[in-house]
Design an enzyme around this catalytic site. Structure first.
Site, PDB file in Angstrom:
ATOM      1  N   SER A  18       1.088  -1.335   0.081  1.00  0.00           N
ATOM      2  CA  SER A  18       0.014   0.004   0.050  1.00  0.00           C
ATOM      3  C   SER A  18       0.702   1.277   0.127  1.00  0.00           C
ATOM      4  O   SER A  18       0.287   2.295  -0.418  1.00  0.00           O
ATOM      5  CB  SER A  18      -0.907  -0.013   1.140  1.00  0.00           C
ATOM      6  OG  SER A  18      -0.349  -0.147   2.457  1.00  0.00           O
ATOM      7  N   ASP A 190      -0.889   7.643  10.076  1.00  0.00           N
ATOM      8  CA  ASP A 190      -1.435   6.644  10.944  1.00  0.00           C
ATOM      9  C   ASP A 190      -0.888   5.574  11.773  1.00  0.00           C
ATOM     10  O   ASP A 190      -1.253   4.760  12.271  1.00  0.00           O
ATOM     11  CB  ASP A 190      -2.682   5.930   9.962  1.00  0.00           C
ATOM     12  CG  ASP A 190      -2.019   5.030   8.910  1.00  0.00           C
ATOM     13  OD1 ASP A 190      -0.884   4.843   8.928  1.00  0.00           O
ATOM     14  OD2 ASP A 190      -3.064   4.523   8.135  1.00  0.00           O
ATOM     15  N   HIS A 193       1.386   4.178   7.370  1.00  0.00           N
ATOM     16  CA  HIS A 193       1.609   4.660   6.292  1.00  0.00           C
ATOM     17  C   HIS A 193       2.141   6.179   6.263  1.00  0.00           C
ATOM     18  O   HIS A 193       2.411   6.720   7.435  1.00  0.00           O
ATOM     19  CB  HIS A 193       0.245   4.590   5.426  1.00  0.00           C
ATOM     20  CG  HIS A 193      -0.543   3.395   5.456  1.00  0.00           C
ATOM     21  ND1 HIS A 193      -1.184   2.955   6.320  1.00  0.00           N
ATOM     22  CD2 HIS A 193      -0.384   2.389   4.333  1.00  0.00           C
ATOM     23  CE1 HIS A 193      -1.763   1.706   5.890  1.00  0.00           C
ATOM     24  NE2 HIS A 193      -1.011   1.319   4.824  1.00  0.00           N
TER      25      HIS A 193
END
Length: 239
Positions: A18, A190, A193
């Site tokens: 991600s 967060d 990330h």
């Protein structure tokens, strides 16, 4: 009309999880690299949110076939944030440390087998994890904290060691973001990330490794001022 030759852009492939998939968002590190290489190279996002190195290894023949359609001038390999998930809290994404290391080596071997030599590959280590912030994200999803920063550090070290054994460059984000006791939380949105500042940090360091290899790539197609307005075909259809 004579047959014209297709224009083929070389490719820089960003392969990862991600943190790579999100890198084309506004202020993302991938978009920053793509901007620097505009008109020289296509920057291709092959980030797969939630994936680990085990699944990445399985996908290698599909993503990097034996006869690539374009010239691949570089590949970043950025896994580890999911591999380092705690086995008893996140079995689906967890990959044991030794297997993670072997998977990275297999990725490098496969890339070499399809013509992407080790000097065109960069392993990017997982960034540090801020447990208190990430725990809040986990609780919102109804699960306990499933990652530890110390464990992420072990995977980062394994990534550095695998890179050395494969003869590829390594970008050790886990160490760099915590260098001299700095507040690494500014690099994270967060706890896991990247924030805008974290994306800027990654872009700066990735570019420092790529610049010497890719900045000299030729500009593709003529500068607009060099196009003959009376006979544009003579400028635009030549090799």
């Amino acid at each position: 009309m004579s047959k014209t030759k297709a224009v083929v852009w070389p490719q820089l492939v960003l392969f990862g999880d991600s943190i790579t998939q999100f890198s084309f968002q506004a202020h993302g590190w991938g978009s920053e690299i793509a901007n620097k290489l505009a008109r020289k190279c296509d920057v291709v996002n092959r980030g797969l949110s939630g994936y680990n190195s085990r699944w990445a290894k399985v996908l290698l023949p599909r993503l990097f076939p034996s006869k690539p359609s374009q010239d691949i001038v570089g590949v970043t390999v950025f896994f580890g944030a999911n591999d380092s998930a705690l086995e008893d809290k996140n079995f689906q994404q967890h990959v044991p440390l030794n297997e993670y290391s072997e998977n990275l080596k297999e990725i490098a071997r496969h890339l070499a087998s399809v013509g992407v030599s080790s000097d065109r590959v960069i392993f990017i280590c997982p960034p540090p994890l801020h447990e208190a912030t990430w725990e809040k994200e986990c609780l919102l999803k109804g699960c306990p904290l499933n990652r530890h920063n110390s464990v992420a550090g072990r995977y980062a070290q394994a990534c550095v060691e695998a890179a050395g054994q494969c003869g590829v460059e390594a970008l050790d984000l886990w160490t760099l973001m915590q260098k001299d006791g700095q507040d690494y939380t500014v690099y994270l949105s967060d706890g896991l990330h990247l924030s805008d500042q974290g994306n800027q940090f990654v872009a700066q360091h990735v570019w420092s490794l790529l610049e010497g290899r890719l900045a000299s790539l030729p500009f593709i197609l003529p500068y607009w001022g060099d196009v003959d307005p009376r006979d544009p075909e003579s400028s635009l259809l030549c090799d």
